[in-house]
Design a protein around this motif. Structure first.
Motif, PDB file in Angstrom:
ATOM      1  N   LEU A 172       0.777  -1.562   0.644  1.00 15.25           N
ATOM      2  CA  LEU A 172       0.060  -0.096  -0.151  1.00 15.25           C
ATOM      3  C   LEU A 172       1.214   1.170   0.309  1.00 15.25           C
ATOM      4  CD1 LEU A 172      -2.900   1.407  -0.048  1.00 15.25           C
ATOM      5  CD2 LEU A 172      -2.714   1.017   2.149  1.00 15.25           C
ATOM      6  N   THR A 173       1.910   0.438   0.549  1.00 19.32           N
ATOM      7  CA  THR A 173       2.575   2.579   0.832  1.00 19.32           C
ATOM      8  C   THR A 173       3.652   2.406  -0.827  1.00 19.32           C
ATOM      9  OG1 THR A 173       3.708   1.257   2.823  1.00 19.32           O
ATOM     10  CG2 THR A 173       4.941   3.494   2.260  1.00 19.32           C
ATOM     11  N   MET A 174       3.409   2.094  -1.242  1.00 21.03           N
ATOM     12  CA  MET A 174       4.499   1.660  -2.664  1.00 21.03           C
ATOM     13  C   MET A 174       3.354   2.289  -3.908  1.00 21.03           C
ATOM     14  SD  MET A 174       6.652  -1.709  -3.183  1.00 21.03           S
ATOM     15  CE  MET A 174       7.364  -2.406  -1.500  1.00 21.03           C
ATOM     16  N   ILE A 175       2.185   1.640  -3.432  1.00 22.88           N
ATOM     17  CA  ILE A 175       1.077   2.387  -5.059  1.00 22.88           C
ATOM     18  C   ILE A 175      -0.128   3.488  -3.773  1.00 22.88           C
ATOM     19  CG2 ILE A 175       1.163  -0.161  -5.908  1.00 22.88           C
ATOM     20  CD1 ILE A 175      -1.642  -0.424  -4.622  1.00 22.88           C
ATOM     21  N   GLU A 211      -9.157   7.293  -9.791  1.00 22.22           N
ATOM     22  CA  GLU A 211      -8.770   7.210  -8.388  1.00 22.22           C
ATOM     23  C   GLU A 211      -9.141   6.479  -7.259  1.00 22.22           C
ATOM     24  OE1 GLU A 211      -7.464  10.757  -6.701  1.00 22.22           O
ATOM     25  OE2 GLU A 211      -6.760  11.743  -8.848  1.00 22.22           O
ATOM     26  N   VAL A 212      -8.691   5.179  -6.335  1.00 23.37           N
ATOM     27  CA  VAL A 212      -8.997   4.804  -4.916  1.00 23.37           C
ATOM     28  C   VAL A 212      -9.031   5.590  -4.143  1.00 23.37           C
ATOM     29  CG1 VAL A 212      -9.315   2.609  -4.335  1.00 23.37           C
ATOM     30  CG2 VAL A 212      -8.917   2.588  -6.832  1.00 23.37           C
ATOM     31  N   GLU A 213     -10.032   5.934  -3.553  1.00 25.90           N
ATOM     32  CA  GLU A 213      -9.729   6.498  -2.255  1.00 25.90           C
ATOM     33  C   GLU A 213      -9.954   5.415  -0.955  1.00 25.90           C
ATOM     34  OE1 GLU A 213     -12.504   9.806  -1.201  1.00 25.90           O
ATOM     35  OE2 GLU A 213     -11.713  10.122  -2.667  1.00 25.90           O
ATOM     36  N   ILE A 214      -9.225   5.614   0.149  1.00 30.78           N
ATOM     37  CA  ILE A 214      -9.227   4.181   0.935  1.00 30.78           C
ATOM     38  C   ILE A 214      -9.479   5.169   2.075  1.00 30.78           C
ATOM     39  CG2 ILE A 214      -7.525   2.927   2.927  1.00 30.78           C
ATOM     40  CD1 ILE A 214      -5.308   3.008   0.286  1.00 30.78           C
ATOM     41  N   HIS A 266      10.570   7.297   0.846  1.00 31.63           N
ATOM     42  CA  HIS A 266      11.534   8.661   0.357  1.00 31.63           C
ATOM     43  C   HIS A 266      12.026   7.769  -1.014  1.00 31.63           C
ATOM     44  CE1 HIS A 266      11.020  11.673   3.370  1.00 31.63           C
ATOM     45  NE2 HIS A 266      10.760  10.666   4.887  1.00 31.63           N
ATOM     46  N   ALA A 267      11.467   7.443  -1.641  1.00 37.75           N
ATOM     47  CA  ALA A 267      13.441   6.250  -2.060  1.00 37.75           C
ATOM     48  C   ALA A 267      13.031   6.690  -3.683  1.00 37.75           C
ATOM     49  CB  ALA A 267      12.870   5.006  -3.067  1.00 37.75           C
ATOM     50  N   ASP A 268      11.577   7.098  -4.025  1.00 40.73           N
ATOM     51  CA  ASP A 268      11.469   7.707  -5.526  1.00 40.73           C
ATOM     52  C   ASP A 268      12.022   9.559  -5.219  1.00 40.73           C
ATOM     53  OD1 ASP A 268       9.454   8.710  -4.410  1.00 40.73           O
ATOM     54  OD2 ASP A 268       8.547   8.258  -5.626  1.00 40.73           O
ATOM     55  N   SER A 269      12.475   9.788  -4.129  1.00 40.76           N
ATOM     56  CA  SER A 269      12.564  11.225  -4.121  1.00 40.76           C
ATOM     57  C   SER A 269      11.372  12.170  -4.326  1.00 40.76           C
ATOM     58  CB  SER A 269      13.695  11.503  -4.621  1.00 40.76           C
ATOM     59  OG  SER A 269      15.023  10.758  -4.557  1.00 40.76           O
ATOM     60  N   VAL A 270       9.986  11.608  -3.953  1.00 37.36           N
ATOM     61  CA  VAL A 270       9.149  12.853  -4.583  1.00 37.36           C
ATOM     62  C   VAL A 270       8.136  11.904  -3.170  1.00 37.36           C
ATOM     63  CG1 VAL A 270       6.974  13.243  -6.014  1.00 37.36           C
ATOM     64  CG2 VAL A 270       9.351  12.358  -6.849  1.00 37.36           C
ATOM     65  N   LEU A 271       7.354  13.018  -2.094  1.00 38.22           N
ATOM     66  CA  LEU A 271       6.501  13.015  -1.031  1.00 38.22           C
ATOM     67  C   LEU A 271       5.549  13.063  -1.700  1.00 38.22           C
ATOM     68  CD1 LEU A 271       7.084  11.618   1.370  1.00 38.22           C
ATOM     69  CD2 LEU A 271       7.112  13.422   2.244  1.00 38.22           C
ATOM     70  N   ASP A 272       4.849  12.558  -1.927  1.00 39.95           N
ATOM     71  CA  ASP A 272       3.389  12.706  -2.710  1.00 39.95           C
ATOM     72  C   ASP A 272       2.796  13.117  -1.339  1.00 39.95           C
ATOM     73  OD1 ASP A 272       1.233  11.964  -4.943  1.00 39.95           O
ATOM     74  OD2 ASP A 272       0.451  11.590  -3.345  1.00 39.95           O
ATOM     75  N   ALA A 273       1.176  13.900  -1.022  1.00 37.13           N
ATOM     76  CA  ALA A 273       0.340  13.452  -0.684  1.00 37.13           C
ATOM     77  C   ALA A 273      -0.321  12.666   0.029  1.00 37.13           C
ATOM     78  CB  ALA A 273      -0.772  14.558  -0.636  1.00 37.13           C
ATOM     79  N   ARG A 274      -0.348  11.605  -0.186  1.00 30.83           N
ATOM     80  CA  ARG A 274      -0.911  10.461  -0.055  1.00 30.83           C
ATOM     81  C   ARG A 274      -0.313   9.371   0.745  1.00 30.83           C
ATOM     82  NH1 ARG A 274      -2.817   9.789  -5.863  1.00 30.83           N
ATOM     83  NH2 ARG A 274      -0.338  10.729  -6.470  1.00 30.83           N
ATOM     84  N   GLU A 275       1.112  10.271   0.463  1.00 29.87           N
ATOM     85  CA  GLU A 275       2.282   8.754   1.330  1.00 29.87           C
ATOM     86  C   GLU A 275       2.340   9.742   2.546  1.00 29.87           C
ATOM     87  OE1 GLU A 275       5.302   7.674  -2.186  1.00 29.87           O
ATOM     88  OE2 GLU A 275       5.441   9.608  -1.591  1.00 29.87           O
ATOM     89  N   GLU A 308       7.441   6.926  18.987  1.00 34.77           N
ATOM     90  CA  GLU A 308       7.962   7.733  19.520  1.00 34.77           C
ATOM     91  C   GLU A 308       9.359   7.004  18.689  1.00 34.77           C
ATOM     92  OE1 GLU A 308       6.757   8.392  23.108  1.00 34.77           O
ATOM     93  OE2 GLU A 308       5.013   8.064  22.924  1.00 34.77           O
ATOM     94  N   GLY A 309       9.601   7.712  18.823  1.00 37.13           N
ATOM     95  CA  GLY A 309      10.715   7.796  18.254  1.00 37.13           C
ATOM     96  C   GLY A 309      11.943   8.032  17.002  1.00 37.13           C
ATOM     97  N   LEU A 310      10.700   7.827  15.881  1.00 34.23           N
ATOM     98  CA  LEU A 310      10.381   8.348  14.650  1.00 34.23           C
ATOM     99  C   LEU A 310       9.894   9.576  14.224  1.00 34.23           C
ATOM    100  CD1 LEU A 310      10.134   4.869  12.916  1.00 34.23           C
ATOM    101  CD2 LEU A 310      12.286   5.980  13.316  1.00 34.23           C
ATOM    102  N   ARG A 311      10.445  10.619  13.359  1.00 35.93           N
ATOM    103  CA  ARG A 311       9.622  11.445  12.839  1.00 35.93           C
ATOM    104  C   ARG A 311       8.823  10.902  11.705  1.00 35.93           C
ATOM    105  NH1 ARG A 311       9.662  13.857  17.174  1.00 35.93           N
ATOM    106  NH2 ARG A 311      10.844  14.952  17.921  1.00 35.93           N
ATOM    107  N   ALA A 312       7.776  11.804  11.584  1.00 34.38           N
ATOM    108  CA  ALA A 312       6.842  11.673  10.413  1.00 34.38           C
ATOM    109  C   ALA A 312       7.554  12.406   8.889  1.00 34.38           C
ATOM    110  CB  ALA A 312       5.970  11.637  10.450  1.00 34.38           C
ATOM    111  N   ALA A 313       7.150  11.440   8.016  1.00 29.85           N
ATOM    112  CA  ALA A 313       7.325  12.184   6.420  1.00 29.85           C
ATOM    113  C   ALA A 313       7.416  13.418   6.738  1.00 29.85           C
ATOM    114  CB  ALA A 313       6.616  11.583   5.624  1.00 29.85           C
TER     115      ALA A 313
END
Length: 133
Positions: free
Chosen positions: A18-21, A72-75, A105-114, A128-133
């Motif tokens: 899901l994260t990938m698509i 588009e498919v909305e979740i 972050h792998a494709d260097s484009v951070l989409d709003a849906r991601e 806790e301990g990680l920061r959101a994208a």
């Protein structure tokens, strides 16, 4: 949407897929990031099993799509929370979240849906301990 056993390789796979698509396409760099993360070995996830979960996810998303004609498919937020709840183990959640961040972050484009997916996971899992994208 089908269900998978809690903390299973399938439940983890679906979240990573899901994260990938979620942004509308699967970039090869995202797949490479997932493989490099070590999580496939951690949850005993074979390539064929992952491919099967990706196929099932796509089938389920299309079957439940409210706006098929828009391309588009909305979740739904409740559905997303249900999928996230299939991973209960805190250490596994942390590993999955780390991999999800590497994927977005792998494709260097951070989409709003991601970003929305990551934020929802942080909230649902109270990580806790990680920061959101």
């Amino acid at each position: 949407m089908r269900t998978y056993p809690t903390n299973s390789a399938q439940a983890v796979s679906r979240l990573l897929a899901l994260t990938m698509i979620v942004d509308g396409h699967l970039a090869p760099s995202e797949l490479k990031a997932m493989r490099a993360s070590g999580i496939p070995e951690h949850v005993s996830l074979g390539e064929e099993a992952f491919d099967e979960v990706v196929r099932e996810l796509c089938e389920d998303l299309l079957a439940s799509a409210a706006r098929r004609c828009s391309a588009e498919v909305e979740i739904d937020s409740r559905l997303l929370d249900t999928l996230l709840a299939e991973v209960e183990d805190q250490a596994l959640r942390f590993s999955v979240m780390k991999t999800m961040l590497e994927i977005v972050h792998a494709d260097s484009v951070l989409d709003a849906r991601e970003t929305l997916l990551i934020q929802r996971a942080f909230k649902a899992w109270s990580i806790e301990g990680l920061r959101a994208a």
